[in-house]
Scaffold this active site. Structure first.
Site, PDB file in Angstrom:
ATOM      1  N   ASN A 139       0.820  -1.215   0.000  1.00 23.40           N
ATOM      2  CA  ASN A 139       0.000   0.000   0.000  1.00 23.40           C
ATOM      3  C   ASN A 139       0.855   1.266   0.000  1.00 23.40           C
ATOM      4  O   ASN A 139       0.462   2.293  -0.524  1.00 23.40           O
ATOM      5  CB  ASN A 139      -0.905   0.005   1.229  1.00 23.40           C
ATOM      6  CG  ASN A 139      -1.705   1.291   1.343  1.00 23.40           C
ATOM      7  OD1 ASN A 139      -2.596   1.538   0.550  1.00 23.40           O
ATOM      8  ND2 ASN A 139      -1.366   2.119   2.328  1.00 23.40           N
ATOM      9  N   ASP A 207       1.671   6.747  -0.010  1.00 21.89           N
ATOM     10  CA  ASP A 207       0.861   5.732  -0.685  1.00 21.89           C
ATOM     11  C   ASP A 207       1.251   5.605  -2.145  1.00 21.89           C
ATOM     12  O   ASP A 207       1.512   6.602  -2.831  1.00 21.89           O
ATOM     13  CB  ASP A 207      -0.633   6.094  -0.599  1.00 21.89           C
ATOM     14  CG  ASP A 207      -1.189   5.944   0.800  1.00 21.89           C
ATOM     15  OD1 ASP A 207      -0.451   5.455   1.670  1.00 21.89           O
ATOM     16  OD2 ASP A 207      -2.347   6.324   1.024  1.00 21.89           O
ATOM     17  N   ASP A 237      -0.529  -6.579   3.621  1.00 19.57           N
ATOM     18  CA  ASP A 237      -0.850  -5.547   4.602  1.00 19.57           C
ATOM     19  C   ASP A 237      -1.838  -4.513   4.045  1.00 19.57           C
ATOM     20  O   ASP A 237      -1.744  -4.107   2.884  1.00 19.57           O
ATOM     21  CB  ASP A 237       0.448  -4.845   5.011  1.00 19.57           C
ATOM     22  CG  ASP A 237       0.254  -3.789   6.074  1.00 19.57           C
ATOM     23  OD1 ASP A 237      -0.197  -4.147   7.181  1.00 19.57           O
ATOM     24  OD2 ASP A 237       0.548  -2.612   5.801  1.00 19.57           O
ATOM     25  N   GLU A 273      -5.047  -8.578   4.936  1.00 16.09           N
ATOM     26  CA  GLU A 273      -5.570  -7.833   6.076  1.00 16.09           C
ATOM     27  C   GLU A 273      -6.544  -6.776   5.564  1.00 16.09           C
ATOM     28  O   GLU A 273      -6.139  -5.748   5.043  1.00 16.09           O
ATOM     29  CB  GLU A 273      -4.431  -7.154   6.852  1.00 16.09           C
ATOM     30  CG  GLU A 273      -4.949  -6.355   8.043  1.00 16.09           C
ATOM     31  CD  GLU A 273      -4.016  -5.228   8.467  1.00 16.09           C
ATOM     32  OE1 GLU A 273      -4.059  -4.843   9.648  1.00 16.09           O
ATOM     33  OE2 GLU A 273      -3.256  -4.720   7.608  1.00 16.09           O
TER      34      GLU A 273
END
Length: 538
Positions: A139, A207, A237, A273
């Site tokens: 990410n 990001d 993640d 996640e």
């Protein structure tokens, strides 16, 4: 004559000893003898995983920082507990202690060791049948990653009125840059320019931009690199922040990633996640990713904690059984072959012992409520001994409590900003010698899971005819075979449950757990369960 009689007595005594031993084994076979049953190992992605924060796990070189050689030295410990999967939190170079801001995706954090150490770890895991997965943080990168620093230097070099170009600097399109202040606290200025970049978590974690095909190609090459090193898959993640608030876009990114990984290694395991409600994270299964963490059951307000510490019908054993079915049905709406990923706590949550007010009986009982769920079950290092840790993140990632001697071999100092942690239960060293410890209870729970393939892989159904609110009664069916689990969640009462042969077939106790060491028995189709116990029938 005396010699003959003496010889006869010796034979007779030996014969009696054999009979007594045989009788002892027979008695044991109906009780604790289940532990000697053969473990059925299936080499698939339904595994029992051990999550490790390398920094705090085990030190091999005396610098008080955990490292990969430390992990290697504890593989026998992990294997002996029954785990056949390891998830390593990030091990790549990073400016932070937690390492979720990566500077180089193809290297090992120097504090943790070398690439040769990692290759040795992967090989040692393979010898033991342990699948090794890495935390892959896609990410965002570190603000010190060369992609980001070069992009910023490029933007700062532009003349007034000059527009940036990905042809001039390919890394410019790897991130979310905009001209002009967006007026949001998740956007940060690039030097003294008019350009800003997005960092949902903080300024040190810019990001990335998945619209960039060049970036996606970079990540494909990174995946190739680690799969070639012997990695068996990845923990992904923060997948719901690829495009914050846009589940459909996130699913598209994950579909691309899963398709690529499986094209390289069809047996690789992927777990994501997506920290959200069941209704949202279930949608992510449409991506093809094997598993997503089951937040419905985890944490201080999840089903496991509510079942053990909250009162009322909505938190009863019956409610726990209903929740098992509810989650199973929700994720199978999106994919029939979905593998749930139950866990109780992880590195972002306070240690479970605190939820239970350090009540050892409840700490133990939490183990089967997590580990006997279907899917790939995860355990955070130290939970098997009831470790302490709450408050800020550093406290939740405290040193593995190998010994009560803080200077003992293998002990780490933990994160520098960690507050002092006082463990309420004995060290791993002491608990391993105690058959009644939390450690031993976890080991027995995992053994039950490993002996009965239906536990991890079975389709769950409730036995609705068993109505006692303290009893969770379920069946699990896999590969044409059905087993039954009876869980007595009464803190104080022994319970009896009738399992008639006419309805369920001829059953026997395949194994059981009891927090106080009491026996689970079955006579004339009636199963007697002590308070806080589990029976597996087949």
């Amino acid at each position: 004559m005396r010699q003959k009689r003496s010889k006869f007595r010796k034979i007779f005594v030996l014969f009696l000893a054999v009979l007594m031993t045989a009788g002892s084994l027979t008695a044991c076979g109906g009780q604790s003898g289940w532990r000697s049953r053969e473990v059925t190992v299936i080499d698939d992605n339904y595994r029992t995983w051990y999550e490790i924060f390398v920094y705090s796990f085990c030190d091999s070189d005396g610098d008080r920082v955990g490292d990969l050689q430390g992990v290697i030295s504890k593989l026998d410990y992990i294997e002996d507990l029954g785990f056949n999967g390891i998830w390593l939190m990030p091990i790549m170079p990073s400016p932070s202690y937690h390492k979720y801001d990566v500077k180089d995706y193809r290297e090992i954090e120097p504090e943790y060791g070398t690439m040769a150490d990692f290759e040795e770890l992967a090989a040692e895991c393979d010898k033991r049948g342990i699948k090794l997965i890495l935390d892959l943080v896609l990410n965002h990168t570190s603000s010190e990653h060369p992609w980001f620093t070069e992009a910023c230097e490029y933007l700062e070099s532009l003349d007034a009125g000059e527009e940036p170009s990905a042809e001039e600097c390919p890394y410019y399109e790897y991130y979310h840059f905009v001209k002009g202040n967006p007026g949001s606290n998740t956007w940060y200025q690039v030097g003294s320019t008019d350009y800003y970049y997005e960092g949902v978590f903080w300024s040190g974690m810019p990001d990335v931009n998945f619209e960039s095909q060049a970036l996606r190609k970079e990540f494909e090459d990174i995946v190739d690199f680690w799969l070639e090193k012997g990695v068996g898959g990845f923990r992904l993640d923060a997948v719901k922040e690829f495009y914050s608030g846009a589940t459909g876009k996130n699913v598209e990114v994950l579909t691309w990633l899963n398709d690529y990984v499986k094209s390289v290694n069809p047996d690789a395991y992927m777990v994501g996640e997506a920290w959200d409600s069941l209704g949202t994270y279930a949608q992510y299964y449409a991506s093809g990713i094997d598993s997503f963490f089951d937040f419905e059951f985890a944490g201080p307000t999840g089903v496991v904690t509510k079942t053990l510490t909250f009162t009322g019908e909505s938190n009863s054993a019956q409610a726990y059984a209903k929740a098992l079915c509810r989650v199973q049905n929700a994720i199978r709406e999106y994919r029939e072959d979905a593998i749930d990923a139950p866990f109780f706590v992880n590195h972002d949550m306070a240690r479970a012992a605190g939820y239970m007010q350090y009540d050892e009986r409840k700490v133990k009982m939490a183990a089967p409520l997590n580990l006997l769920m279907s899917g790939s079950a995860f355990v955070y290092y130290g939970e098997e001994i009831g470790m302490t840790g709450s408050g800020k993140d550093e406290n939740k990632r405290a040193p593995m409590y190998w010994s009560s001697d803080a200077q003992a071999e293998g002990m780490t100092q933990g994160p520098l900003d960690m507050e002092p942690q006082e463990n309420q239960f004995p060290s791993a060293e002491k608990q391993r010698k105690d058959k009644d410890s939390i450690y031993s209870f976890y080991k027995d729970t995992i053994l039950l899971r490993n002996q009965n393939p239906e536990i991890a892989r079975g389709t769950v159904a409730r036995l609705e005819e068993i109505t006692d609110q303290d009893i969770a009664a379920i069946s699990k069916t896999y590969d044409g075979k059905t087993i039954y689990l009876l869980i007595n969640l009464s803190e104080t009462e022994e319970k009896q449950v009738t399992m008639s042969a006419q309805q369920y077939g001829e059953l026997e106790i395949a194994g059981y757990l009891s927090v106080d060491g009491g026996k689970v028995t079955m006579k004339n189709e009636v199963v007697t369960l002590p308070s806080y116990s589990v029976a597996v029938l087949r």
